[in-house]
Design a protein around this motif. Structure first.
Motif, PDB file in Angstrom:
ATOM      1  N   LEU A  24       0.817  -1.223   0.000  1.00 29.37           N
ATOM      2  CA  LEU A  24       0.000   0.000   0.000  1.00 29.37           C
ATOM      3  C   LEU A  24       0.846   1.267   0.000  1.00 29.37           C
ATOM      4  O   LEU A  24       0.426   2.297  -0.524  1.00 29.37           O
ATOM      5  N   GLN A  38      -7.922  12.912  -2.621  1.00 32.36           N
ATOM      6  CA  GLN A  38      -8.003  11.795  -1.685  1.00 32.36           C
ATOM      7  C   GLN A  38      -8.621  12.255  -0.366  1.00 32.36           C
ATOM      8  O   GLN A  38      -9.512  11.604   0.179  1.00 32.36           O
ATOM      9  N   GLU A  39      -8.159  13.382   0.139  1.00 32.26           N
ATOM     10  CA  GLU A  39      -8.657  13.893   1.412  1.00 32.26           C
ATOM     11  C   GLU A  39     -10.133  14.297   1.306  1.00 32.26           C
ATOM     12  O   GLU A  39     -10.940  13.948   2.160  1.00 32.26           O
ATOM     13  N   ARG A  42     -12.273  11.316   1.127  1.00 27.24           N
ATOM     14  CA  ARG A  42     -12.042  10.407   2.256  1.00 27.24           C
ATOM     15  C   ARG A  42     -11.739   8.987   1.784  1.00 27.24           C
ATOM     16  O   ARG A  42     -12.198   8.012   2.372  1.00 27.24           O
ATOM     17  N   TRP A  43     -10.978   8.897   0.688  1.00 29.41           N
ATOM     18  CA  TRP A  43     -10.601   7.601   0.144  1.00 29.41           C
ATOM     19  C   TRP A  43      -9.327   7.112   0.793  1.00 29.41           C
ATOM     20  O   TRP A  43      -8.330   7.837   0.874  1.00 29.41           O
ATOM     21  N   LYS A  44      -9.347   5.877   1.250  1.00 25.03           N
ATOM     22  CA  LYS A  44      -8.141   5.228   1.760  1.00 25.03           C
ATOM     23  C   LYS A  44      -7.374   4.694   0.551  1.00 25.03           C
ATOM     24  O   LYS A  44      -7.929   4.555  -0.542  1.00 25.03           O
ATOM     25  N   HIS A  45      -6.123   4.341   0.752  1.00 26.19           N
ATOM     26  CA  HIS A  45      -5.328   3.751  -0.325  1.00 26.19           C
ATOM     27  C   HIS A  45      -6.040   2.527  -0.902  1.00 26.19           C
ATOM     28  O   HIS A  45      -6.093   2.331  -2.111  1.00 26.19           O
ATOM     29  N   GLU A  46      -6.597   1.704  -0.012  1.00 22.06           N
ATOM     30  CA  GLU A  46      -7.304   0.494  -0.448  1.00 22.06           C
ATOM     31  C   GLU A  46      -8.473   0.829  -1.370  1.00 22.06           C
ATOM     32  O   GLU A  46      -8.767   0.086  -2.309  1.00 22.06           O
ATOM     33  N   ASP A  47      -9.178   1.946  -1.085  1.00 19.78           N
ATOM     34  CA  ASP A  47     -10.322   2.352  -1.914  1.00 19.78           C
ATOM     35  C   ASP A  47      -9.876   2.670  -3.337  1.00 19.78           C
ATOM     36  O   ASP A  47     -10.497   2.235  -4.312  1.00 19.78           O
TER      37      ASP A  47
END
Length: 135
Positions: A24, A38-39, A42-47
């Motif tokens: 990741l 991304q912020e 609110r996306w995580k790396h996984e998303d």
């Protein structure tokens, strides 16, 4: 614009992502805009990696074959963060419609724009130049 079609083998990249072997930390949001995207979402790396696995790439042309739909738009140069200053990276651009609540493809979903480069310096690094709902 970079002529000649897509630069990266999306199927090979998706196979790597689906294997669970991808680190990741090797997903880098390489521009101020990509980090803000991304912020804001609110996306995580996984998303983001999951959404990359949903992209459809162009099928190789076959004589008499019907062209299938795909998400590839173009390839272009993009200025991304480098170790000391900005650098130019070759990127592929894709768009697809996504149900943002479920992070799944959906024809009436929000159109999401992805621009990314893949560095291969012994390790695979995905540099996201942009990843956001289309305006």
């Amino acid at each position: 614009m970079i002529r000649g079609g897509r630069l990266f083998d999306l199927t090979a990249l998706q196979t790597l992502l689906a294997s669970g072997e991808f680190d990741l930390d090797a997903l880098v949001f390489g521009t101020r805009g990509a980090r803000a995207d991304q912020e804001r979402n609110r996306w995580k790396h996984e998303d983001v990696l999951h959404m990359l696995t949903l992209l459809k790439e162009p099928a190789p042309p076959a004589p008499g074959a019907v062209e299938r739909s795909n998400d590839y738009v173009k390839s272009e140069w993009c200025e991304v963060d480098g170790e000391k200053d900005m650098q130019w990276a070759p990127c592929d651009v894709y768009r697809m419609h996504v149900d943002l609540a479920r992070l799944q493809r959906h024809p009436q979903g929000t159109e999401v724009y992805f621009k990314f480069s893949v560095e291969d310096d012994g390790y695979i690094t995905i540099v996201m130049a942009s990843c956001h709902p289309s305006a």
